[in-house]
Scaffold this active site. Structure first.
Site, mmCIF file in Angstrom:
data_model
loop_
_atom_site.group_PDB
_atom_site.id
_atom_site.type_symbol
_atom_site.label_atom_id
_atom_site.label_comp_id
_atom_site.label_asym_id
_atom_site.label_seq_id
_atom_site.Cartn_x
_atom_site.Cartn_y
_atom_site.Cartn_z
ATOM 1 N N ASN A 160 1.151 14.652 -19.100
ATOM 2 C CA ASN A 160 0.430 15.652 -19.880
ATOM 3 C C ASN A 160 0.972 15.654 -21.300
ATOM 4 O O ASN A 160 2.035 15.098 -21.581
ATOM 5 C CB ASN A 160 0.601 17.027 -19.245
ATOM 6 C CG ASN A 160 -0.431 18.020 -19.719
ATOM 7 O OD1 ASN A 160 -1.343 17.664 -20.452
ATOM 8 N ND2 ASN A 160 -0.291 19.265 -19.310
ATOM 9 N N HIS A 179 2.818 12.992 -26.177
ATOM 10 C CA HIS A 179 2.252 12.839 -24.831
ATOM 11 C C HIS A 179 3.335 12.265 -23.937
ATOM 12 O O HIS A 179 3.830 11.162 -24.161
ATOM 13 C CB HIS A 179 1.030 11.918 -24.850
ATOM 14 C CG HIS A 179 0.384 11.788 -23.496
ATOM 15 N ND1 HIS A 179 -0.611 12.642 -23.059
ATOM 16 C CD2 HIS A 179 0.611 10.911 -22.488
ATOM 17 C CE1 HIS A 179 -0.977 12.292 -21.845
ATOM 18 N NE2 HIS A 179 -0.254 11.249 -21.472
ATOM 19 N N CYS A 180 3.709 13.035 -22.932
ATOM 20 C CA CYS A 180 4.812 12.631 -22.053
ATOM 21 C C CYS A 180 4.246 11.953 -20.809
ATOM 22 O O CYS A 180 3.553 12.594 -20.010
ATOM 23 C CB CYS A 180 5.633 13.853 -21.653
ATOM 24 S SG CYS A 180 7.061 13.445 -20.627
ATOM 25 N N PRO A 181 4.531 10.660 -20.605
ATOM 26 C CA PRO A 181 4.023 9.988 -19.402
ATOM 27 C C PRO A 181 4.722 10.438 -18.129
ATOM 28 O O PRO A 181 4.187 10.274 -17.040
ATOM 29 C CB PRO A 181 4.292 8.501 -19.692
ATOM 30 C CG PRO A 181 5.437 8.506 -20.646
ATOM 31 C CD PRO A 181 5.293 9.745 -21.475
#
Length: 257
Positions: free
Chosen positions: A67, A61-63
């Site tokens: 997304n 999960h890429c902040p």
């Protein structure tokens, strides 16, 4: 009796199994049951607590993009960090070149040239500090793409040797170019959620309900205008009665003089 049946049904109810074994290219892969989504997670899938969904081929999960990075968008994420790395190197190289060329043209020292073009100095500093992080990230994901792994699998050591036992990655093509081609040039996958279609369908349903309500209100208003003095009281045969006619038919009592 109903309470007894419910008690018996609850006693006979069994929770679904937590895992299920499937074969992927000759290798046994365990599928875990997701009690939140009520499904067996597909191979390489994981439930993201931030997105509250099971993500197929979950990477992380890429902040920064807000997304999850998974099966449908990994190629775009990889191309993004590679192009950002190229941009940082480009800006750093040409900022330094601009400062050096300016010092040679005017036969000044490097410090005097930097004082004449502070914008190039600022750009060079920003690119210098940024290039190390994005370059390392691009190198790490290039390694993952070349071996057809995910960040989640690499951190957990899913395909690492355990107690001397060789664990083979069933998803790799055993070829670096083949893995890159499979990940970056593979087919585009459609979403399994279809949130936009559901949202548009809900909007259309609300509009249809609104139109039906307006139509019913319009019909009721027309009926009330056409009936005028008619009332809702009906005799036994179901025919509405005009009370003004009944009043004319009833005998009138003489008024006292």
């Amino acid at each position: 009796d109903n309470n007894v049946d419910l008690t018996q049904n609850s006693a006979n109810f069994r929770n679904p199994p937590r895992t299920k074994d499937v074969q992927v290219n000759g290798e046994t892969v365990k599928l875990k049951y997701c009690f939140t989504c009520k499904i067996f997670r597909p191979p390489r899938a994981s439930h993201c607590s931030m997105c509250d969904n099971c993500i197929e081929r979950f990477d992380h999960h890429c902040p920064w993009v807000g997304n999850c990075v998974g099966k449908r968008n990994y190629r775009y994420f990889y191309l993004m960090i590679v192009t950002i790395t190229i941009l940082c190197i480009y800006v750093l190289a040409f900022s330094i070149a601009h400062i050096v060329m300016l010092s040679r043209e005017k036969e000044n020292t490097l410090i005097s040239a930097m004082s004449e073009t502070p914008a190039s100095v600022i750009e060079a500093l920003i690119a210098f500090f940024a290039v190390w992080s994005v370059l390392g990230l691009a190198g790490f994901h290039s390694y993952l793409a070349g071996t057809n792994q995910t960040t989640n699998e690499e951190i957990k050591g899913s395909w690492a040797q355990r107690h001397g036992e060789v664990v083979r990655n069933p998803y790799t093509t055993n070829n670096c170019c083949g893995n890159f081609t499979k990940i970056l040039c593979g087919p585009s996958y459609t979403s399994l959620l279809r949130l936009r279609e559901d949202k548009n369908k809900e909007k259309r349903d609300m509009e249809e309900v609104k139109k039906k309500i307006e139509k019913l209100m319009f019909e009721q208003q027309n009926n009330s205008n056409s009936q005028g003095h008619w009332t809702n009281s009906q005799p036994h045969n179901g025919v509405p009665v005009d009370h003004t006619d009944l009043q004319t038919q009833l005998p009138r009592t003489p008024t006292p003089s």
